[in-house]
Design a protein around this motif. Structure first.
Motif, PDB file in Angstrom:
ATOM      1  N   GLY A 163       0.947  -0.873  -0.016  1.00  0.00           N
ATOM      2  CA  GLY A 163      -0.126  -0.461  -0.139  1.00  0.00           C
ATOM      3  C   GLY A 163       0.608   1.126  -0.036  1.00  0.00           C
ATOM      4  N   ASP A 164       1.889   1.755   1.063  1.00  0.00           N
ATOM      5  CA  ASP A 164       2.824   2.346   1.026  1.00  0.00           C
ATOM      6  C   ASP A 164       3.488   2.773  -0.880  1.00  0.00           C
ATOM      7  OD1 ASP A 164       1.915   2.735   3.304  1.00  0.00           O
ATOM      8  OD2 ASP A 164       4.347   2.194   3.948  1.00  0.00           O
ATOM      9  N   ALA A 165       3.822   1.677  -1.275  1.00  0.00           N
ATOM     10  CA  ALA A 165       4.593   1.617  -2.791  1.00  0.00           C
ATOM     11  C   ALA A 165       3.865   2.127  -3.564  1.00  0.00           C
ATOM     12  CB  ALA A 165       4.959   0.320  -3.452  1.00  0.00           C
ATOM     13  N   GLU A 166       2.948   1.676  -3.749  1.00  0.00           N
ATOM     14  CA  GLU A 166       1.458   2.361  -4.490  1.00  0.00           C
ATOM     15  C   GLU A 166       1.178   3.385  -4.313  1.00  0.00           C
ATOM     16  OE1 GLU A 166      -1.781  -1.369  -4.059  1.00  0.00           O
ATOM     17  OE2 GLU A 166      -0.702  -2.419  -5.265  1.00  0.00           O
ATOM     18  N   SER A 167       0.590   4.519  -3.082  1.00  0.00           N
ATOM     19  CA  SER A 167       0.418   5.306  -2.496  1.00  0.00           C
ATOM     20  C   SER A 167       1.882   6.797  -3.228  1.00  0.00           C
ATOM     21  CB  SER A 167      -0.091   5.556  -1.279  1.00  0.00           C
ATOM     22  OG  SER A 167      -1.104   4.622  -1.148  1.00  0.00           O
ATOM     23  N   LEU A 168       2.329   5.977  -3.463  1.00  0.00           N
ATOM     24  CA  LEU A 168       3.264   7.206  -3.840  1.00  0.00           C
ATOM     25  C   LEU A 168       3.864   7.047  -5.454  1.00  0.00           C
ATOM     26  CD1 LEU A 168       6.463   6.465  -1.409  1.00  0.00           C
ATOM     27  CD2 LEU A 168       4.865   7.869  -1.573  1.00  0.00           C
ATOM     28  N   ALA A 169       2.693   6.070  -5.875  1.00  0.00           N
ATOM     29  CA  ALA A 169       2.713   6.396  -7.574  1.00  0.00           C
ATOM     30  C   ALA A 169       2.094   7.206  -7.666  1.00  0.00           C
ATOM     31  CB  ALA A 169       2.895   5.125  -8.189  1.00  0.00           C
ATOM     32  N   LEU A 170       1.895   8.197  -8.457  1.00  0.00           N
ATOM     33  CA  LEU A 170      -0.056   8.909  -8.647  1.00  0.00           C
ATOM     34  C   LEU A 170       0.234   8.589 -10.258  1.00  0.00           C
ATOM     35  CD1 LEU A 170       1.600  12.719  -7.622  1.00  0.00           C
ATOM     36  CD2 LEU A 170      -0.266  10.663  -6.623  1.00  0.00           C
ATOM     37  N   ASN A 171      -0.966   8.251 -10.404  1.00  0.00           N
ATOM     38  CA  ASN A 171      -1.718   7.828 -11.884  1.00  0.00           C
ATOM     39  C   ASN A 171      -3.002   9.223 -12.204  1.00  0.00           C
ATOM     40  OD1 ASN A 171      -2.522   6.762 -13.988  1.00  0.00           O
ATOM     41  ND2 ASN A 171      -2.833   4.722 -13.147  1.00  0.00           N
ATOM     42  N   THR A 172      -2.930   9.478 -12.841  1.00  0.00           N
ATOM     43  CA  THR A 172      -3.807  10.713 -13.531  1.00  0.00           C
ATOM     44  C   THR A 172      -5.399   9.746 -13.932  1.00  0.00           C
ATOM     45  OG1 THR A 172      -3.098  11.112 -15.642  1.00  0.00           O
ATOM     46  CG2 THR A 172      -2.519  12.581 -13.689  1.00  0.00           C
ATOM     47  N   ALA A 173      -5.045   8.615 -14.039  1.00  0.00           N
ATOM     48  CA  ALA A 173      -6.214   7.852 -14.063  1.00  0.00           C
ATOM     49  C   ALA A 173      -7.138   7.453 -12.962  1.00  0.00           C
ATOM     50  CB  ALA A 173      -5.979   6.251 -15.453  1.00  0.00           C
TER      51      ALA A 173
END
Length: 710
Positions: A514-524
């Motif tokens: 969850g930490d790793a995914e949260s830091l990856a911003l995705n405008t989609a």
């Protein structure tokens, strides 16, 4: 793989038997000659057989029922406490550990017991091996167990099911005998009113009868009973009779397993902590432990704590109590565990004091089940915390406590409406009064006690309490035990210690991912052009943003925002929303929202912010109506931020003053600092390489200090 056949159309299918139960625990008394009397049944620890003789009344019923279908009124007197007919108290009640020569013998035994007590038997579930089609497990239950599906088209007869909990779970063991693994004797309805024969005309297509004409006994083999002098109890069914309430209930070898597990954890996890509570004779009473991850998590997420005693109050094999919090992803996280001798004020008080002394954390809100000893202990140890009761536990007890009522369906619907659909105290009081008077349950003891405690569990009274998502204030939400998929009622302690590590490793992986995914911003991920959505998309963790995003999308179901009252800077708005009501019908509900223009405060009557930690669609509509383009800072909680751990660690002074003599403080601060490097390093491969290089360099520099001292 095995195949499971369900015997009926219950709303909730049973999952009593687990596929990993392929081995049975060794018989701890296979070498003994000890005998104990359990109730009225003599159980031997040896290999001797015990004949269960049926009464003459049983034999007469069986003979008269041959070849015809009949309905028989039971006119005998019944014991008010046990529900058993007065003339048949000598019949052995089911107990964990009973063994039978075959499935048919086990079924016949339970069917005859049911006939004597005054209820009918139904096969709830049975399990077969896929290749050989051999049956290896089954659950037999009272015919009043469960509830029919609402859309059942064949409901010609009046509903007779009450959600009765009475059942036995059994399984074929290595000896090819059938062993009883779990027993529930209590019923939630009257017994003995009518007993029906399960025999069709002409003797064809019959179900198993109480006793065949040529066999009046069943062979009941040894029940696995432990010598009471070794401080071990065989099962939850027998605990209360033989267990010393001041000592921890353990099987043979459990004490050694606990000790070895703690020693191993201290070697691999230096900040692992455990404490054992023993009496003057050196006998074990209570145990507490917490690993390093739990200790760090408590420093971050100790504001709201759920003390879960499901396993000890539910008479599980393991008398486990857990401390559970909610992390920045909205996921449950472990904050400590304990094993208790019993549900006493003394045991709970010891556990809470140890947890407080170790964690040095005084929660803002504590959520528990409605348990008097636990309630008393919480008030003593945490007098300043808001102690609230879990609504999940209350809703789960509805079938057990009220299932025997003739008007159960009506009471359940009225109860649910009073709890979830009332927004004001006066509305709740009116709905509760309607329920108890309309259905004649004003004298129901359980409902009366609930009403007395209503300020601690009913959502309408808890709008000023912060829950961080632990409270379930919406229909269908549940607060599940932390080890729900890892523990069942008969899970032994040794097996739990292995599953404990697996469960925590899974939770740690989920949090790290969850930490790793949260830091990856995705405008989609953005679904609207609302500025509120974009604002929190940049700040919150992905899981919490997804929950808030639902509120942004549902703003479009709110079609009217009007002023009701103005008092200086305070304005009360009325927001109308289309909601889904009964039978999927669309209804319109009104929500009042208070807005303070001078300081930007907004508060909705649904109190979503206090329950879940983010603003609701109604409050967002009012902000939008007043031209506010960004959510005020006081409604952006730090505990949901992507960088929460880093910010919190800095605020807690991780790099500040260090006591030159306190090694525990050294370890805690080093661990928290290193944990930040680990979490940041797991974001990407580049981050990982940099983090590994820095850690290796740091270790080399630490080693150089030792070299200089030499």
């Amino acid at each position: 793989m095995e195949r499971s056949d369900s015997g009926d159309g219950d709303v909730e299918a049973s999952t009593y038997l687990q596929t990993d139960e392929t081995h049975e625990r060794d018989d701890p008394m296979s070498d003994g000659g000890c005998t104990l009397r359990i109730g009225d049944a003599l159980v031997s620890s040896g290999e001797h057989e015990i004949d269960i003789g049926f009464t003459q009344n049983e034999q007469r019923k069986s003979e008269e029922g041959e070849g015809e279908e009949e309905e028989e009124e039971s006119t005998g007197e019944f014991d008010e406490q046990t529900g058993l007919p007065l003339e048949s108290k000598d019949f052995d009640a089911p107990a964990v550990g009973m063994e039978f020569e075959s499935y048919d013998d086990a079924y016949n035994y339970y069917n005859c017991y049911a006939t004597e007590v005054g209820f009918r038997v139904r096969v709830k579930n049975s399990w077969f091996k896929r290749r050989s089609k051999e049956k290896y497990g089954a659950v037999l239950c009272c015919s009043s167990q469960g509830f029919k599906r609402i859309n059942d088209v064949n409901r010609v007869r009046k509903e007779t099911r009450t959600g009765c909990p009475a059942m036995i779970r059994m399984r074929q063991v290595d000896s090819k005998r059938w062993r009883v693994l779990e027993v529930t004797l209590d019923h939630n309805h009257l017994l003995g009113c009518k007993i029906y024969k399960s025999v069709k005309r002409n003797g064809t297509g019959t179900k198993r009868k109480c006793a065949d004409s040529d066999a009046k006994t069943l062979k009941l083999y040894r029940a696995r009973v432990m010598d009471t002098e070794s401080n071990v109890v065989p099962s939850s069914t027998l605990k209360q009779q033989f267990q010393n309430p001041d000592l921890l209930s353990l099987r043979r070898g459990d004490s050694a397993a606990i000790y070895h597990y703690f020693c191993r954890m201290q070697l691999t996890n230096p900040n692992f902590f455990y404490l054992m509570d023993v009496n003057d004779e050196g006998q074990l009473r209570n145990v507490f432990w917490a690993d390093a991850f739990s200790r760090v998590s408590c420093s971050y997420f100790g504001d709201v704590v759920f003390i879960d005693n499901t396993y000890i109050s539910g008479k599980f094999e393991i008398p486990l109590v857990t401390f559970v919090g909610v992390n920045h992803h909205g996921q449950t996280t472990m904050l400590g565990c304990g094993l208790l001798a019993g549900e006493t004020i003394e045991s709970y008080h010891w556990l809470l004091k140890v947890w407080l002394g170790l964690m040095k954390c005084s929660p803002q809100t504590i959520v528990t089940d409605r348990c008097k000893p636990l309630e008393a202990a919480v008030s003593q140890v945490f007098p300043r915390s808001h102690h609230r009761f879990s609504l999940t536990h209350i809703m789960r007890k509805l079938p057990e406590k009220l299932g025997g009522l003739h008007s159960y369906d009506g009471v359940r619907k009225a109860f649910t409406k009073a709890v979830y659909e009332t927004l004001k105290v006066v509305e709740f009081e009116a709905a509760w009064g309607f329920m108890v008077h309309s259905f004649g349950v004003i004298d129901n003891e359980w409902l009366r006690s609930l009403y007395e405690d209503r300020t601690r569990w009913a959502p309408v009274y808890l709008k000023d309490t912060f829950f961080a998502g632990i409270a379930n204030a919406r229909p269908g939400e549940t607060l599940n035990p932390f080890f729900e998929r890892y523990i069942h009622k008969q899970t032994p302690l040794k097996e739990f210690l292995d599953k404990y590590e697996l469960a925590l490793q899974k939770k740690h992986r989920e949090e790290t991912l969850g930490d790793a995914e949260s830091l990856a911003l995705n405008t989609a991920e953005l679904k609207t052009k609302c500025s509120f959505e974009t604002q929190l998309w940049r700040i919150y963790t992905r899981d919490m943003f997804k929950k808030f995003q639902v509120e942004v999308e549902e703003m479009y179901s709110c079609f009217s925002t009007t002023q009701l009252h103005v008092d200086g800077p305070f304005v009360i708005f009325l927001v109308k929303e289309r909601v889904q009501g009964e039978s999927n019908r669309r209804e319109i509900r009104d929500f009042e929202v208070l807005y303070n223009r001078s300081v930007g405060e907004v508060r909705c009557i649904c109190s979503c912010f206090n329950f879940y930690g983010y603003l609701c669609r109604h409050a967002l509509c009012v902000l939008n109506f007043n031209g506010v383009e960004e959510i005020p800072l006081q409604y952006i909680l730090r505990r949901w931020r992507k960088d929460f751990k880093r910010v919190q660690a800095a605020d807690n002074g991780v790099t500040g003053f260090v006591d030159g003599t306190d090694r525990v403080q050294w370890f805690d601060q080093l661990y928290k600092s290193a944990l930040q490097v680990v979490e940041e390093g797991a974001v990407s491969l580049d981050h990982y390489k940099v983090a590994m290089q820095l850690l290796q360099e740091s270790l080399e520099r630490v080693h150089s200090v030792e070299d200089k001292q030499e």
